[in-house]
Scaffold this active site. Sequence first.
Site, short mmCIF file in Angstrom:
data_model
loop_
_atom_site.label_atom_id
_atom_site.label_comp_id
_atom_site.label_asym_id
_atom_site.label_seq_id
_atom_site.Cartn_x
_atom_site.Cartn_y
_atom_site.Cartn_z
N ARG A 300 0.88 -1.17 0.00
CA ARG A 300 0.00 0.00 0.00
C ARG A 300 0.91 1.22 0.00
O ARG A 300 1.64 1.44 0.97
CB ARG A 300 -0.86 -0.04 1.28
CG ARG A 300 -2.01 0.92 1.31
CD ARG A 300 -2.58 1.01 2.72
NE ARG A 300 -1.64 1.70 3.59
CZ ARG A 300 -1.67 1.66 4.92
NH1 ARG A 300 -2.59 0.98 5.56
NH2 ARG A 300 -0.77 2.32 5.64
N HIS A 304 -3.60 4.67 5.06
CA HIS A 304 -4.87 3.96 4.98
C HIS A 304 -5.89 4.76 4.17
O HIS A 304 -6.58 4.24 3.31
CB HIS A 304 -5.40 3.70 6.40
CG HIS A 304 -6.73 3.06 6.39
ND1 HIS A 304 -6.91 1.76 5.98
CD2 HIS A 304 -7.97 3.55 6.69
CE1 HIS A 304 -8.20 1.46 6.04
NE2 HIS A 304 -8.85 2.52 6.46
N TYR A 312 4.53 5.70 9.89
CA TYR A 312 5.02 4.47 10.54
C TYR A 312 5.68 3.50 9.56
O TYR A 312 6.29 2.52 9.98
CB TYR A 312 3.84 3.78 11.25
CG TYR A 312 2.60 3.70 10.38
CD1 TYR A 312 2.46 2.70 9.44
CD2 TYR A 312 1.60 4.69 10.46
CE1 TYR A 312 1.35 2.64 8.62
CE2 TYR A 312 0.50 4.64 9.64
CZ TYR A 312 0.37 3.62 8.71
OH TYR A 312 -0.72 3.59 7.89
C1 LIG Z 1 -14.75 -6.26 10.83
C2 LIG Z 1 -14.04 -4.95 10.77
N1 LIG Z 1 -13.08 -4.68 11.67
C3 LIG Z 1 -12.42 -3.50 11.62
C4 LIG Z 1 -12.73 -2.57 10.68
C5 LIG Z 1 -12.00 -1.24 10.65
N2 LIG Z 1 -11.05 -1.23 9.53
C6 LIG Z 1 -11.37 -0.69 8.35
S1 LIG Z 1 -10.14 -0.83 7.23
C7 LIG Z 1 -9.13 -1.61 8.35
C8 LIG Z 1 -7.76 -2.06 7.96
C9 LIG Z 1 -7.84 -3.05 6.85
O1 LIG Z 1 -6.58 -3.53 6.51
P1 LIG Z 1 -6.44 -4.58 5.36
O2 LIG Z 1 -7.50 -5.61 5.48
O3 LIG Z 1 -5.05 -5.03 5.33
O4 LIG Z 1 -6.83 -3.74 4.05
P2 LIG Z 1 -6.04 -2.51 3.40
O5 LIG Z 1 -6.58 -1.27 4.04
O6 LIG Z 1 -4.60 -2.70 3.64
O7 LIG Z 1 -6.39 -2.57 1.94
C10 LIG Z 1 -9.77 -1.76 9.57
C11 LIG Z 1 -9.18 -2.40 10.75
C12 LIG Z 1 -13.77 -2.88 9.79
N3 LIG Z 1 -14.12 -2.01 8.81
N4 LIG Z 1 -14.38 -4.07 9.81
#
Ligand SMILES: Cc1ncc(C[n+]2csc(CCOP(=O)(O)OP(=O)(O)O)c2C)c(N)n1
Length: 415
Positions: A300, A304, A312
Site C-alpha cells: 500500500r 490507509h 510508521y
Molecule cells: C470487521 C471490521 N473490523 C475492523 C474494521 C475497521 N477497519 C477498516 S479498514 C481496516 C484495515 C484493513 O486492513 P487490510 O485488510 O489489510 O486492508 P487494506 O486497508 O490494507 O487494503 C480496519 C481495521 C472494519 N471495517 N471491519
Amino acid sequence: MGRKPTKNAEPTADLRTYTIRDYRLEKPSFTLRQVRTGDELHYEVESGDLSVPAPPIRESKYLSREQCIEIYRWMLLNRRMETALENLYKQGKVVGGVYFGLGQEACSCASAYALHKDEWLGPMIRNQGALLVRGFSPADIMMQYMAKSGSPTKGRDASSHFGDIKERNVVAPISTLGDLIPVLAGIALGARLQGKNIAVMTYIGDGGQSTGVTYEGLNFAAVQRLGLVLMVENNLWGYSTPADMQFRVKDLAERAIAYRIPGVIVDGTDACQVYDACHEACERARRGEGPTLIEAKMMRMKGHAIHDAAEYVPKPLFEYWRKRDPIARLEDYLVHKKKWLSANENHVLIADVERQLEADREFAVNSPMPTPESAAGGVYCEAGCHQVRPKYAVPKVRGGKAEGPKKTEAAVHLK
Ligand SMILES: Cc1ncc(C[n+]2csc(CCOP(=O)(O)OP(=O)(O)O)c2C)c(N)n1
Ligand SMILES: [Mg+2]
C-alpha cells in the site's frame, strides 16, 4: 551403534505435503521489527536486501497484445483518477475521506478483467480500478466522493458503498471487512441453482482476512464448490499494523490448504501474473470445481486513507516498492520488451487517458449537489416505491452441479 540420523528425511506415511502455486519471479523476504524508545514506537526493516532491482514482468500465457494494452489503459485511468481525487480533496470538494489503491492498480484492474460481463464483482475500497473495468466511469466515482446528485448513490453516501446489481453486476460493499465473501459465495450459489456455474470475485486485505466471516464465507464456498475467486490483497499493512504482526503463516495463500482449495501466490505489481492466476481461477469456477484463493503481494503506497501520512512505514520500504511500480513496469514491458507500443503510441494513449479524465473531472465538479428536499428520497422505502427482483429467481435445478468425490455431500447441503 545406532543408525546415523539422515538430515533430509524422505517423506513418510505420517508426513503430508501440500502445494502452493507461486507465480512470482522474485520472492522478497524481509521482516519488520517493532522498536520502542520510551513511549515512541516505530518499525525497522530487520533483514532482507532492499537494493535488488525489480524483476521483469512475467510473460502471460493468455493475454493478447490488445488485452495487455487495455489493462495498461485501465491502470493508467485508475491512477490518474486517484490523483484527481486527491486534488479535489485538497480543494475541499470531497465530502469525507478518500481511499487510494496506489501501487495496487495491477491487482485491481487485471483481476476484474478476468471476469466475464455476466459474472460478479464485490470490490473493496482500494479496488476503484476494478470498478472502472466493470463499467463505472471516473465521473461516477468522483461524483460519489463529492456526494453529487448524479453519483451512483445520488449523494446519499460519499465513499465506496455503491454497486450496480442491474447492469454491471457489482455488489455494493459495506465497511465490515470480510462480509462480501459470503455474499459473493451466495451469488455463485444462486447461479448454480439456475443450472450455471459462474465466477464471482471479491477482495480481502491482509488485515481483513483475520475476520471470522472470511473463514465462514470461504469455507461455505469450498464445501459447496462455488466459483468464488478470493483475492487476498497482502499490501503489508492493515491501518498501521504490519502484516508480520497480523498472522504467523509465511504466505496467506497457505490458508487455502485448510479449506482444501487451490492457493496461489502472485506478485501483485505484475499485471500479467495477476491476470493469469485470475483467469485460471475463473475457468475453474466456470467448470464448477469451486473456489480459489489468490494472494497478491504488493505494498500500500499511501496511508490507509488521505488523512494518514503513513509515517510508521519505514522509508526504505517505499523506495523498494516504488521500483516495482505496476504501471511503470507494464509500460516498460509493452514499450521496450514486447515492443507492442511505440513510444509515440504510448504518448497518444496517455494523452487520451488524461483527456478523458479531465472531461470527467469537469463534468463531476460542475454537476449539482442533491437538493435538500430530496434528502430522504431513496433512503426509506415507501410502499410500492421500488421492487427488489431476485436476479436468479427460483431454483430451476435441485442440488446443482458439483464435481469430484464429495458430489453427494455437496448436493445434500443444497436441499
Ligand atoms: C470487521 C471490521 N473490523 C475492523 C474494521 C475497521 N477497519 C477498516 S479498514 C481496516 C484495515 C484493513 O486492513 P487490510 O485488510 O489489510 O486492508 P487494506 O486497508 O490494507 O487494503 C480496519 C481495521 C472494519 N471495517 N471491519
Ligand atoms: Mg492491508
